[in-house]
Design a protein around this motif. Structure first.
Motif, PDB file in Angstrom:
ATOM      1  N   PHE A 115      17.616  -3.800   6.794  1.00 42.34           N
ATOM      2  CA  PHE A 115      16.839  -4.862   7.416  1.00 42.34           C
ATOM      3  C   PHE A 115      17.717  -5.734   8.316  1.00 42.34           C
ATOM      4  O   PHE A 115      17.419  -5.941   9.499  1.00 42.34           O
ATOM      5  CB  PHE A 115      16.179  -5.724   6.335  1.00 42.34           C
ATOM      6  N   LEU A 116      18.823  -6.248   7.776  1.00 39.36           N
ATOM      7  CA  LEU A 116      19.683  -7.143   8.541  1.00 39.36           C
ATOM      8  C   LEU A 116      20.408  -6.406   9.665  1.00 39.36           C
ATOM      9  O   LEU A 116      20.582  -6.954  10.764  1.00 39.36           O
ATOM     10  CB  LEU A 116      20.692  -7.811   7.616  1.00 39.36           C
ATOM     11  N   GLY A 117      20.831  -5.172   9.403  1.00 37.07           N
ATOM     12  CA  GLY A 117      21.528  -4.395  10.425  1.00 37.07           C
ATOM     13  C   GLY A 117      20.647  -4.113  11.627  1.00 37.07           C
ATOM     14  O   GLY A 117      21.071  -4.262  12.782  1.00 37.07           O
ATOM     15  N   ARG A 118      19.413  -3.707  11.374  1.00 32.17           N
ATOM     16  CA  ARG A 118      18.485  -3.429  12.472  1.00 32.17           C
ATOM     17  C   ARG A 118      18.140  -4.711  13.230  1.00 32.17           C
ATOM     18  O   ARG A 118      18.012  -4.711  14.458  1.00 32.17           O
ATOM     19  CB  ARG A 118      17.216  -2.782  11.937  1.00 32.17           C
ATOM     20  N   LEU A 119      17.963  -5.797  12.491  1.00 34.84           N
ATOM     21  CA  LEU A 119      17.619  -7.065  13.117  1.00 34.84           C
ATOM     22  C   LEU A 119      18.744  -7.526  14.050  1.00 34.84           C
ATOM     23  O   LEU A 119      18.504  -7.912  15.201  1.00 34.84           O
ATOM     24  CB  LEU A 119      17.355  -8.111  12.039  1.00 34.84           C
ATOM     25  N   LEU A 120      19.977  -7.482  13.551  1.00 37.53           N
ATOM     26  CA  LEU A 120      21.112  -7.884  14.370  1.00 37.53           C
ATOM     27  C   LEU A 120      21.259  -6.980  15.590  1.00 37.53           C
ATOM     28  O   LEU A 120      21.546  -7.457  16.700  1.00 37.53           O
ATOM     29  CB  LEU A 120      22.387  -7.852  13.528  1.00 37.53           C
ATOM     30  N   GLU A 121      21.064  -5.694  15.399  1.00 38.31           N
ATOM     31  CA  GLU A 121      21.189  -4.751  16.509  1.00 38.31           C
ATOM     32  C   GLU A 121      20.191  -5.070  17.620  1.00 38.31           C
ATOM     33  O   GLU A 121      20.540  -5.125  18.805  1.00 38.31           O
ATOM     34  CB  GLU A 121      20.982  -3.323  16.003  1.00 38.31           C
ATOM     35  N   ARG A 122      18.942  -5.302  17.235  1.00 33.89           N
ATOM     36  CA  ARG A 122      17.918  -5.585  18.247  1.00 33.89           C
ATOM     37  C   ARG A 122      18.125  -6.945  18.894  1.00 33.89           C
ATOM     38  O   ARG A 122      17.992  -7.087  20.124  1.00 33.89           O
ATOM     39  CB  ARG A 122      16.515  -5.513  17.611  1.00 33.89           C
ATOM     40  N   PHE A 123      18.486  -7.951  18.121  1.00 32.95           N
ATOM     41  CA  PHE A 123      18.744  -9.273  18.688  1.00 32.95           C
ATOM     42  C   PHE A 123      19.925  -9.230  19.662  1.00 32.95           C
ATOM     43  O   PHE A 123      19.920  -9.906  20.693  1.00 32.95           O
ATOM     44  CB  PHE A 123      19.027 -10.287  17.575  1.00 32.95           C
ATOM     45  N   THR A 124      20.937  -8.428  19.336  1.00 29.58           N
ATOM     46  CA  THR A 124      22.087  -8.279  20.230  1.00 29.58           C
ATOM     47  C   THR A 124      21.663  -7.651  21.549  1.00 29.58           C
ATOM     48  O   THR A 124      22.114  -8.062  22.626  1.00 29.58           O
ATOM     49  CB  THR A 124      23.175  -7.427  19.555  1.00 29.58           C
ATOM     50  N   GLU A 125      20.789  -6.647  21.481  1.00 29.59           N
ATOM     51  CA  GLU A 125      20.276  -6.011  22.694  1.00 29.59           C
ATOM     52  C   GLU A 125      19.487  -7.002  23.540  1.00 29.59           C
ATOM     53  O   GLU A 125      19.612  -7.017  24.772  1.00 29.59           O
ATOM     54  CB  GLU A 125      19.391  -4.822  22.324  1.00 29.59           C
ATOM     55  N   ILE A 126      18.674  -7.816  22.894  1.00 32.95           N
ATOM     56  CA  ILE A 126      17.882  -8.811  23.616  1.00 32.95           C
ATOM     57  C   ILE A 126      18.797  -9.796  24.343  1.00 32.95           C
ATOM     58  O   ILE A 126      18.613 -10.091  25.532  1.00 32.95           O
ATOM     59  CB  ILE A 126      16.942  -9.556  22.651  1.00 32.95           C
ATOM     60  N   GLU A 127      19.798 -10.300  23.636  1.00 34.80           N
ATOM     61  CA  GLU A 127      20.726 -11.253  24.248  1.00 34.80           C
ATOM     62  C   GLU A 127      21.456 -10.617  25.426  1.00 34.80           C
ATOM     63  O   GLU A 127      21.682 -11.274  26.454  1.00 34.80           O
ATOM     64  CB  GLU A 127      21.727 -11.741  23.210  1.00 34.80           C
ATOM     65  N   ARG A 128      21.810  -9.372  25.307  1.00 33.97           N
ATOM     66  CA  ARG A 128      22.560  -8.684  26.361  1.00 33.97           C
ATOM     67  C   ARG A 128      21.693  -8.403  27.588  1.00 33.97           C
ATOM     68  O   ARG A 128      22.151  -8.529  28.727  1.00 33.97           O
ATOM     69  CB  ARG A 128      23.108  -7.365  25.809  1.00 33.97           C
ATOM     70  N   ASP A 129      20.440  -8.034  27.379  1.00 40.72           N
ATOM     71  CA  ASP A 129      19.618  -7.524  28.471  1.00 40.72           C
ATOM     72  C   ASP A 129      18.703  -8.558  29.117  1.00 40.72           C
ATOM     73  O   ASP A 129      18.251  -8.359  30.252  1.00 40.72           O
ATOM     74  CB  ASP A 129      18.751  -6.355  27.961  1.00 40.72           C
TER      75      ASP A 129
ATOM     76  N   ASP B 231      25.403 -13.143   4.061  1.00 38.08           N
ATOM     77  CA  ASP B 231      25.790 -14.346   4.799  1.00 38.08           C
ATOM     78  C   ASP B 231      26.437 -13.997   6.134  1.00 38.08           C
ATOM     79  O   ASP B 231      26.185 -14.658   7.152  1.00 38.08           O
ATOM     80  CB  ASP B 231      26.748 -15.194   3.973  1.00 38.08           C
ATOM     81  N   GLN B 232      27.260 -12.959   6.136  1.00 33.17           N
ATOM     82  CA  GLN B 232      27.975 -12.602   7.359  1.00 33.17           C
ATOM     83  C   GLN B 232      27.006 -12.181   8.468  1.00 33.17           C
ATOM     84  O   GLN B 232      27.106 -12.660   9.609  1.00 33.17           O
ATOM     85  CB  GLN B 232      28.964 -11.475   7.070  1.00 33.17           C
ATOM     86  N   LEU B 233      26.065 -11.315   8.149  1.00 30.09           N
ATOM     87  CA  LEU B 233      25.098 -10.880   9.152  1.00 30.09           C
ATOM     88  C   LEU B 233      24.152 -12.013   9.515  1.00 30.09           C
ATOM     89  O   LEU B 233      23.743 -12.151  10.676  1.00 30.09           O
ATOM     90  CB  LEU B 233      24.325  -9.663   8.639  1.00 30.09           C
ATOM     91  N   GLY B 234      23.811 -12.830   8.526  1.00 34.89           N
ATOM     92  CA  GLY B 234      22.951 -13.976   8.805  1.00 34.89           C
ATOM     93  C   GLY B 234      23.589 -14.936   9.790  1.00 34.89           C
ATOM     94  O   GLY B 234      22.909 -15.469  10.686  1.00 34.89           O
ATOM     95  N   ARG B 235      24.892 -15.171   9.664  1.00 33.59           N
ATOM     96  CA  ARG B 235      25.586 -16.059  10.602  1.00 33.59           C
ATOM     97  C   ARG B 235      25.640 -15.458  12.002  1.00 33.59           C
ATOM     98  O   ARG B 235      25.512 -16.184  13.006  1.00 33.59           O
ATOM     99  CB  ARG B 235      27.005 -16.351  10.095  1.00 33.59           C
ATOM    100  N   LYS B 236      25.833 -14.151  12.099  1.00 32.72           N
ATOM    101  CA  LYS B 236      25.846 -13.502  13.413  1.00 32.72           C
ATOM    102  C   LYS B 236      24.485 -13.628  14.093  1.00 32.72           C
ATOM    103  O   LYS B 236      24.406 -13.863  15.308  1.00 32.72           O
ATOM    104  CB  LYS B 236      26.236 -12.027  13.268  1.00 32.72           C
TER     105      LYS B 236
END
Length: 211
Positions: free
Chosen positions: A78-92, A138-143
């Motif tokens: 759940f957290l890994g996919r969420l971070l991955e997609r949010f990172t893509e959004i921020e980048r694009d 916590d680590q992924l949540g902070r990212k």
């Protein structure tokens, strides 16, 4: 809160014996996520999961070493996919408002598609914080939080968002109001998740007072 809609979880550990074994693991994770979200992780036993799956408790150990491993797989996915997609959004995305729009829209999509995982994280993340083996929560949540904060502060600096509000407080307001909708949102309700996101953005940017 008993939610039993599908969770798209991916097996990360153990040996996969073809697509059948992988599908069975995903099915068991879906069942576990629904029980963890509805009853609570501590209150759900291996027998509960096995009974819901229609198998003996011992059979569950052919796929997972423990109930805790199932929790890890659900949360990490759940957290890994969420971070991955949010990172893509921020980048694009082209500007801070577009970033914020898409972060919010995707959050409602996740609530629609994986409500059990969302509810599980909402219910259990506080208790898991700081526990050995769960440092990644916590680590992924902070990212994830930093992505939202960068969008808000960038919008303030560019003049898109108001500068007289605190970005950290604003993030918390948005975070809690968005993710807590998992408690009442229904896929077959009056509003689809796209419409809920649109309504939310209208209130966020325009407020309630008529122009």
């Amino acid at each position: 809160m008993a939610v039993r809609r599908p969770v798209r979880t991916a097996a990360r550990n153990g040996t996969r014996a073809g697509s059948g074994g992988s599908d069975r693991r995903a099915e068991l994770l879906q069942i576990a996520a629904g029980l963890f979200a509805g009853r609570g992780y501590a209150q759900t036993t291996v027998r509960d999961i096995a009974d819901e799956a229609g198998i003996l408790s011992g059979s569950l150990y052919h796929h997972f070493s423990s109930k805790e491993q199932m929790l890890h797989e659900i949360l990490q996915d759940f957290l890994g996919r969420l971070l991955e997609r949010f990172t893509e959004i921020e980048r694009d995305a082209q500007d801070p408002r577009q970033v914020l729009d898409q972060l919010i829209q995707h959050s409602f999509t996740v609530i629609h598609e994986t409500p059990e995982a969302v509810a599980l994280y909402q219910n259990e993340s506080g208790a898991l914080s700081g526990q050995p083996g769960f440092e990644y929560v916590d680590q992924l949540g902070r990212k994830i939080e930093k992505i939202w904060l960068r969008a808000l502060t960038a919008g303030q600096k560019s003049g898109v968002f108001r500068a007289d509000v605190d970005a950290s407080l604003t993030y918390r307001f948005i975070r809690d109001t968005v993710w807590c909708t998992v408690r009442w949102y229904r896929p077959r309700g009056r509003f689809r998740h796209e419409a809920v996101a649109e309504q939310y953005l209208r209130v966020l940017y325009g407020g309630l007072t008529a122009p």
